[in-house]
Motif scaffolding. Structure first.
Motif, PDB file in Angstrom:
ATOM      1  N   ARG A 154       0.828  -1.212   0.000  1.00 27.10           N
ATOM      2  CA  ARG A 154       0.000   0.000   0.000  1.00 27.10           C
ATOM      3  C   ARG A 154       0.858   1.256   0.000  1.00 27.10           C
ATOM      4  O   ARG A 154       0.437   2.296  -0.518  1.00 27.10           O
ATOM      5  CB  ARG A 154      -0.934  -0.008   1.206  1.00 27.10           C
ATOM      6  N   SER A 155       2.034   1.201   0.556  1.00 23.80           N
ATOM      7  CA  SER A 155       2.953   2.347   0.511  1.00 23.80           C
ATOM      8  C   SER A 155       3.403   2.618  -0.926  1.00 23.80           C
ATOM      9  O   SER A 155       3.507   3.778  -1.357  1.00 23.80           O
ATOM     10  CB  SER A 155       4.160   2.088   1.413  1.00 23.80           C
ATOM     11  N   ALA A 162       0.627   4.282  -2.567  1.00 18.89           N
ATOM     12  CA  ALA A 162       0.486   5.677  -2.133  1.00 18.89           C
ATOM     13  C   ALA A 162       1.421   6.589  -2.899  1.00 18.89           C
ATOM     14  O   ALA A 162       1.016   7.657  -3.377  1.00 18.89           O
ATOM     15  CB  ALA A 162       0.744   5.779  -0.629  1.00 18.89           C
ATOM     16  N   ASP A 188      -5.024   6.544  -3.301  1.00 14.52           N
ATOM     17  CA  ASP A 188      -5.483   6.983  -1.980  1.00 14.52           C
ATOM     18  C   ASP A 188      -5.747   5.810  -1.042  1.00 14.52           C
ATOM     19  O   ASP A 188      -6.230   6.010   0.081  1.00 14.52           O
ATOM     20  CB  ASP A 188      -6.769   7.810  -2.117  1.00 14.52           C
ATOM     21  N   ALA A 217      -4.235   4.067   1.085  1.00 11.60           N
ATOM     22  CA  ALA A 217      -3.176   3.903   2.075  1.00 11.60           C
ATOM     23  C   ALA A 217      -3.536   4.804   3.250  1.00 11.60           C
ATOM     24  O   ALA A 217      -4.312   5.745   3.107  1.00 11.60           O
ATOM     25  CB  ALA A 217      -1.813   4.280   1.501  1.00 11.60           C
ATOM     26  N   ARG A 269       5.020  11.422  -1.177  1.00  9.12           N
ATOM     27  CA  ARG A 269       3.699  11.692  -0.597  1.00  9.12           C
ATOM     28  C   ARG A 269       3.876  11.821   0.915  1.00  9.12           C
ATOM     29  O   ARG A 269       4.524  10.972   1.552  1.00  9.12           O
ATOM     30  CB  ARG A 269       2.714  10.550  -0.879  1.00  9.12           C
ATOM     31  N   THR A 283      -3.062  14.755   2.750  1.00 16.14           N
ATOM     32  CA  THR A 283      -1.891  14.307   1.993  1.00 16.14           C
ATOM     33  C   THR A 283      -1.382  15.438   1.122  1.00 16.14           C
ATOM     34  O   THR A 283      -2.148  16.253   0.617  1.00 16.14           O
ATOM     35  CB  THR A 283      -2.243  13.102   1.106  1.00 16.14           C
TER      36      THR A 283
END
Length: 644
Positions: free
Chosen positions: A47-48, A51, A56, A58, A80, A91
């Motif tokens: 998920r990183s 991101a 979105d 994450a 990010r 973010t």
């Protein structure tokens, strides 16, 4: 095989995202395996990556107020940042992608991936594969080009009519030129005859001059009268034309809504209501995501503790955890882990439903904006029509005043001519009768000659205008061909994408089934069909993707089955192949260097290895999260990350 992008190294740095405190991972082109037990932050790392690519999907670590993820590919850096303030996470930064939609659908294939789940859930496959395509923009451009093509067709039709008119005008010009030459010759002959008659007359100079003066006045008055009559005809035609135009504009004004302003106000109120509803839902989705992420992290930590305790030689503690119960961190009671997992699934479903509602509301907002623009345009049209009507009414009044003046002038000229003719008749004498007739005939010839020359000038001007307009024909036909080609391309673009998607799925599904060797599963394929479906109160023709599953019996006979009878492993494979088809159809490999895979436990280890190696032909970086026993089936040469 689709060629991958140029090979690069990629370095990922993560802090305070998901369950990760801080880590850095280097990726080489090809397959990277994230191997480990559950709750070892493999999904958080995936998920990183999502991101920093722009997704979105994450979240910030539950116990942190700020976090970040950076990606360095050669000399390019992407970042990010996440910051929590007053319970809301914002973010910032510059991700790899401006719009992550196609990557979320077809490259980031985690367990919750929509394309991956769409097959198993029997959702509208055609809608999903076409979602990244702005079909409305294509239709708008088609309508625009059709209007332009229609305008050019009208212009070309007009030119065809003009070409048909040109020979007639050429003939008329030749006839007029011949008539003018004839009239000039007749006038010259008449003037010679007058000159001959003048030589034989013995009238006094005064009598002759007076007669000639009256004849000149008569000629001038008649010429003026003809001009006035022509002006009267012109004014009458103009008034009729303006009156007809005014009627058309008044009718057009009536067609426009008189309530545009009121409707705009209603639309503004509805737009504000939908916008407020959308903002409320977005806040709720953000809160739900924080809750889900917090609980996922708690489950991850609980799993880590349990795994550590299983390694203890003292069995008493381990036995106490065999029932997989935990102390609920919200209420303090002891509950089964699967109950918490079930609750999390329900929260994810609620979040997904709210996201779907947000998309629906955004669609409605766009429709309202379009309606408001339409009403504003109608209001401007109405104002422009009213201004034009005022101008036309003023011009009609001016022309009617001018017409009345011309009619009065015509009456005066008729009186003057009648008076002059009477005076000339009184001057006639036996000796002047013949010469007077000759002058009258000469006057008539001059008048007709003037009319012919004016008509010739008009015809010549018309021919020149037509010839100038006809020079534009080649350019118009070239423009029409370009527009027609663009229309053909636009009209078939959607069909080509749909056909390509079906072809890609069928081709890769056949290859994967052949490699994985599922027993009695002969073929899985998609058919693109047209069906009549009910939409509201109407029946409409709609393109659908129908999924077919063909099995075989022990005797070799084949029959068509349903998706409900597929094993979980088979459904997972089918969903991944469908996502791969979307990945290739939309050229995602040209935009996104990563493909991410997770939650493959439903597929046995050997098939996972074959499937991963098959998919690895397409992306530059394929990152796969696997359990240790599944990872053992893959080649030892593949890069492995065992600690995050």
């Amino acid at each position: 095989m689709v060629p991958t992008a140029l090979e690069h190294q990629a370095r990922l740095e993560v802090r305070n995202l998901g369950g990760i405190d801080e880590t850095a991972v280097m990726f080489e082109p090809g397959i990277t395996i994230l191997t480990g037990r559950n709750a070892t932050n493999r999904t958080s790392l995936l998920r990183s990556i999502m991101a920093v690519m722009g997704s979105d999907d994450a979240s910030l670590k539950a116990d942190a107020d700020e976090g970040r993820v950076g990606l360095e590919i050669d000399d390019d850096r992407y970042l990010r940042t996440f910051e929590r303030s007053n319970g809301t996470v914002t973010t910032e930064g510059e991700p790899f992608l401006d719009d992550p939609e196609v990557a979320d659908l077809f490259a980031f294939l985690l367990e919750s991936n929509e394309a991956r789940r769409s097959v198993a859930m029997s959702e509208d496959l055609r809608e999903l594969i076409m979602r990244p395509v702005d079909t409305e923009s294509i239709r708008t451009e088609i309508r625009k080009l059709e209007r332009e093509k229609s305008r050019i067709d009208d212009d070309l039709d007009d030119l065809d009519d003009l070409k048909a008119e040109l020979p007639t005008l050429e003939q008329k010009r030749s006839r007029l030129e011949a008539d003018i030459e004839e009239k000039r010759a007749a006038l010259a002959a008449k003037e010679d005859e007058i000159e001959s008659q003048d030589a034989d007359l013995n009238e006094t100079r005064e009598e002759k001059q007076e007669l000639e003066s009256r004849l000149d006045d008569l000629r001038e008055k008649r010429s003026t009268l003809e001009r006035v009559r022509s002006d009267i005809d012109l004014q009458q035609e103009s008034i009729e034309s303006l009156t007809a135009e005014r009627r058309e504009l008044e009718a057009e004004r009536e067609e426009l809504s008189n309530a545009s302003v009121g409707k705009q106000a209603d639309l503004s109120d509805e737009t504000d209501r939908l916008r407020e509803r959308t903002e409320t839902l977005e806040r709720e989705v953000s809160d739900l995501q924080d809750v889900i992420q917090f609980n996922e992290n708690q489950l991850d930590e609980t799993g880590s503790i349990a795994a550590h305790l299983h390694e203890d030689t003292d069995g008493s503690v381990t036995n106490a955890l065999v029932d997989e119960s935990v102390v609920c961190w919200t209420c303090g009671s002891t509950v089964k882990t699967d109950r918490i997992t079930s609750t999390l699934d329900q929260l994810r479903d609620v979040r997904q439903e709210k996201l779907e509602t947000i998309r629906t509301l955004e669609s409605e907002l766009n429709e309202l904006k379009d309606q408001r623009r339409t009403y504003q345009k109608q209001q401007k049209q109405k104002e422009a029509i009213e201004q034009t009507l005022d101008d036309i009414t003023g011009e009609i009044e001016d022309r009617e005043t001018r017409l009345e003046s011309l009619r009065e002038e015509r009456e005066q000229l008729n009186d003057d001519i009648e008076k002059l003719e009477s005076e000339i008749e009184s001057l006639e004498a036996a000796d002047f009768g013949d010469i007077l007739d000759l002058h009258k005939e000469a006057n008539q010839l001059e008048f007709k000659l003037g009319r012919l020359e004016t008509e010739l000038d008009d015809v010549t001007d018309r021919i020149t205008t037509l010839e100038e307009r006809l020079t534009k024909e080649d350019r118009l036909r070239s423009q029409r061909e370009e527009i027609a080609a663009e229309l053909r391309e636009l009209r078939t673009r959607i069909d080509r994408i749909e056909e390509n998607a079906v072809e890609q799925f069928n081709e890769h599904m056949a290859a994967v089934l052949d490699i994985l060797g599922y027993a009695n599963l002969e073929r899985i394929w998609i058919e693109r069909v047209e069906r009549t479906v009910r939409e509201g109160r109407r029946n409409v023709e709609k393109t659908l993707f129908e999924l077919h599953i063909v099995r075989s019996t022990d005797t070799g006979a084949t029959f068509e089955d349903t998706i409900d009878h597929l094993s979980e492993s088979e459904r997972e494979v089918m969903g991944l192949v469908f996502a791969l088809a979307g990945y290739l159809v939309h050229d995602v490999y040209e935009k996104v260097p990563f493909v991410l895979l997770d939650s493959l436990e439903a597929i046995d280890a050997e098939r996972i290895a074959d499937l991963v190696e098959y998919i690895a032909d397409y992306p530059e970086f394929l990152v796969v999260a696997l359990l240790p026993e599944d990872a053992q089936a893959l080649d030892d040469t593949y890069a492995r990350v065992t600690e995050i």
